[in-house]
Motif scaffolding. Structure first.
Motif, PDB file in Angstrom:
ATOM      1  N   SER A  43     -69.587  12.564  21.852  1.00  0.00           N
ATOM      2  CA  SER A  43     -69.463  13.616  22.874  1.00  0.00           C
ATOM      3  C   SER A  43     -68.010  13.943  23.168  1.00  0.00           C
ATOM      4  O   SER A  43     -67.648  15.123  23.308  1.00  0.00           O
ATOM      5  N   LYS A  44     -67.178  12.928  23.240  1.00  0.00           N
ATOM      6  CA  LYS A  44     -65.746  13.153  23.478  1.00  0.00           C
ATOM      7  C   LYS A  44     -65.154  13.962  22.326  1.00  0.00           C
ATOM      8  O   LYS A  44     -64.409  14.920  22.535  1.00  0.00           O
ATOM      9  N   TYR A  46     -66.777  15.961  20.287  1.00  0.00           N
ATOM     10  CA  TYR A  46     -67.377  17.300  20.312  1.00  0.00           C
ATOM     11  C   TYR A  46     -66.628  18.225  21.269  1.00  0.00           C
ATOM     12  O   TYR A  46     -66.385  19.390  20.949  1.00  0.00           O
ATOM     13  N   LYS A  47     -66.271  17.726  22.430  1.00  0.00           N
ATOM     14  CA  LYS A  47     -65.617  18.561  23.449  1.00  0.00           C
ATOM     15  C   LYS A  47     -64.299  19.142  22.954  1.00  0.00           C
ATOM     16  O   LYS A  47     -63.902  20.224  23.385  1.00  0.00           O
ATOM     17  N   ASP A  48     -63.597  18.446  22.066  1.00  0.00           N
ATOM     18  CA  ASP A  48     -62.272  18.865  21.616  1.00  0.00           C
ATOM     19  C   ASP A  48     -62.243  19.415  20.191  1.00  0.00           C
ATOM     20  O   ASP A  48     -61.210  19.912  19.746  1.00  0.00           O
ATOM     21  N   GLY A  67     -65.128  22.502  24.898  1.00  0.00           N
ATOM     22  CA  GLY A  67     -64.648  21.981  26.170  1.00  0.00           C
ATOM     23  C   GLY A  67     -65.688  21.169  26.923  1.00  0.00           C
ATOM     24  O   GLY A  67     -65.377  20.546  27.926  1.00  0.00           O
ATOM     25  N   SER A  68     -66.918  21.196  26.458  1.00  0.00           N
ATOM     26  CA  SER A  68     -67.999  20.409  27.050  1.00  0.00           C
ATOM     27  C   SER A  68     -69.070  20.222  25.981  1.00  0.00           C
ATOM     28  O   SER A  68     -68.933  20.727  24.878  1.00  0.00           O
ATOM     29  N   THR A  69     -70.135  19.524  26.327  1.00  0.00           N
ATOM     30  CA  THR A  69     -71.240  19.361  25.391  1.00  0.00           C
ATOM     31  C   THR A  69     -72.371  20.341  25.688  1.00  0.00           C
ATOM     32  O   THR A  69     -73.446  20.248  25.113  1.00  0.00           O
ATOM     33  N   SER A  74     -70.299  26.009  24.490  1.00  0.00           N
ATOM     34  CA  SER A  74     -69.963  25.985  23.073  1.00  0.00           C
ATOM     35  C   SER A  74     -70.231  27.342  22.420  1.00  0.00           C
ATOM     36  O   SER A  74     -69.351  27.932  21.787  1.00  0.00           O
TER      37      SER A  74
END
Length: 115
Positions: A43-44, A46-48, A67-69, A74
Protein backbone atom coordinates in the motif's frame (compact mmCIF):
# COMPACT_ATOMS: atom_id res chain seq x y z
CA UNK A 1 -15.04 -14.66 -11.03
CA UNK A 2 -13.99 -14.68 -7.38
CA UNK A 3 -12.77 -11.10 -7.63
CA UNK A 4 -15.18 -9.57 -10.14
CA UNK A 5 -16.61 -7.40 -7.36
CA UNK A 6 -13.22 -5.67 -6.93
CA UNK A 7 -13.68 -3.71 -10.18
CA UNK A 8 -14.29 0.03 -9.89
CA UNK A 9 -13.17 0.11 -6.28
CA UNK A 10 -15.69 -2.54 -5.30
CA UNK A 11 -18.33 -0.62 -7.23
CA UNK A 12 -17.98 2.36 -4.93
CA UNK A 13 -14.65 3.91 -5.98
CA UNK A 14 -13.26 2.83 -2.61
CA UNK A 15 -10.15 0.66 -2.22
CA UNK A 16 -8.44 0.01 -5.56
CA UNK A 17 -9.53 -3.49 -6.50
CA UNK A 18 -6.03 -4.71 -7.28
CA UNK A 19 -4.95 -3.91 -3.70
CA UNK A 20 -7.86 -5.90 -2.28
CA UNK A 21 -7.15 -8.85 -4.54
CA UNK A 22 -3.45 -8.71 -3.66
CA UNK A 23 -4.39 -8.76 0.03
CA UNK A 24 -6.43 -11.91 -0.54
CA UNK A 25 -3.61 -13.55 -2.47
CA UNK A 26 -1.01 -12.66 0.15
CA UNK A 27 -3.29 -14.04 2.85
CA UNK A 28 -3.41 -17.42 1.16
CA UNK A 29 0.34 -17.98 1.58
CA UNK A 30 1.34 -15.96 4.66
CA UNK A 31 0.46 -15.91 8.33
CA UNK A 32 -1.52 -12.96 9.67
CA UNK A 33 1.42 -10.85 10.84
CA UNK A 34 3.35 -11.31 7.60
CA UNK A 35 0.21 -10.58 5.57
CA UNK A 36 -0.33 -7.31 7.42
CA UNK A 37 3.28 -6.26 6.91
CA UNK A 38 3.29 -7.10 3.20
CA UNK A 39 -0.02 -5.34 2.62
CA UNK A 40 1.29 -2.25 4.42
CA UNK A 41 4.44 -2.33 2.26
CA UNK A 42 2.40 -2.81 -0.92
CA UNK A 43 0.00 0.00 0.00
CA UNK A 44 2.82 2.40 0.80
CA UNK A 45 4.47 1.62 -2.55
CA UNK A 46 1.12 2.01 -4.38
CA UNK A 47 0.53 5.51 -2.99
CA UNK A 48 3.81 6.80 -4.48
CA UNK A 49 4.15 4.71 -7.64
CA UNK A 50 3.79 6.27 -11.08
CA UNK A 51 1.10 4.22 -12.83
CA UNK A 52 0.80 2.64 -15.27
CA UNK A 53 4.30 1.27 -15.62
CA UNK A 54 3.05 -1.55 -17.82
CA UNK A 55 1.34 -0.15 -20.89
CA UNK A 56 -1.14 -2.60 -22.40
CA UNK A 57 -1.55 -2.40 -26.15
CA UNK A 58 1.67 -0.35 -26.33
CA UNK A 59 -0.17 2.84 -25.41
CA UNK A 60 1.79 5.85 -24.24
CA UNK A 61 -0.48 6.71 -21.32
CA UNK A 62 0.56 9.47 -18.92
CA UNK A 63 1.96 8.34 -15.58
CA UNK A 64 0.19 9.60 -12.48
CA UNK A 65 0.58 9.13 -8.74
CA UNK A 66 -2.52 8.10 -6.78
CA UNK A 67 -1.45 9.50 -3.42
CA UNK A 68 -3.74 6.98 -1.73
CA UNK A 69 -5.06 3.46 -2.22
CA UNK A 70 -8.51 4.70 -3.21
CA UNK A 71 -9.76 3.90 -6.69
CA UNK A 72 -11.36 7.34 -6.88
CA UNK A 73 -8.01 9.09 -6.32
CA UNK A 74 -5.98 6.74 -8.49
CA UNK A 75 -8.32 6.78 -11.48
CA UNK A 76 -9.35 10.40 -10.93
CA UNK A 77 -5.78 11.66 -11.06
CA UNK A 78 -5.21 9.71 -14.26
CA UNK A 79 -8.41 10.96 -15.92
CA UNK A 80 -7.58 14.54 -15.01
CA UNK A 81 -4.05 14.28 -16.40
CA UNK A 82 -5.08 12.42 -19.56
CA UNK A 83 -8.41 14.01 -20.33
CA UNK A 84 -10.12 10.64 -20.75
CA UNK A 85 -13.53 9.73 -19.38
CA UNK A 86 -14.31 6.81 -17.11
CA UNK A 87 -15.76 4.65 -19.87
CA UNK A 88 -12.96 5.32 -22.36
CA UNK A 89 -10.78 2.38 -23.42
CA UNK A 90 -7.64 4.26 -22.31
CA UNK A 91 -8.93 4.33 -18.73
CA UNK A 92 -9.58 0.62 -18.86
CA UNK A 93 -6.08 0.01 -20.24
CA UNK A 94 -4.61 2.15 -17.49
CA UNK A 95 -6.37 0.08 -14.83
CA UNK A 96 -5.23 -3.14 -16.50
CA UNK A 97 -1.65 -1.86 -16.51
CA UNK A 98 -1.89 -0.77 -12.88
CA UNK A 99 -3.23 -4.19 -11.93
CA UNK A 100 -0.27 -5.83 -13.66
CA UNK A 101 2.10 -3.46 -11.83
CA UNK A 102 0.56 -4.33 -8.47
CA UNK A 103 0.65 -8.07 -9.21
CA UNK A 104 4.33 -7.82 -10.10
CA UNK A 105 5.14 -5.87 -6.92
CA UNK A 106 3.12 -8.31 -4.81
CA UNK A 107 5.14 -11.23 -6.20
CA UNK A 108 8.40 -9.35 -5.59
CA UNK A 109 7.42 -8.74 -1.95
CA UNK A 110 6.37 -12.35 -1.50
CA UNK A 111 9.61 -13.60 -3.03
CA UNK A 112 11.71 -11.35 -0.77
CA UNK A 113 9.81 -12.48 2.31
CA UNK A 114 9.31 -16.18 1.66
CA UNK A 115 12.60 -16.96 -0.08
Amino acid sequence: MAFVSAASGYGQASLCGCIGVAAACIGTVCDADTSKKLLADLSKWYKDAEFPMYQPEGLDLPHTVAGSTLCEDSVGNFMEASGVAYGDPERKSRCAGTTADVAKKMVELLNETLA
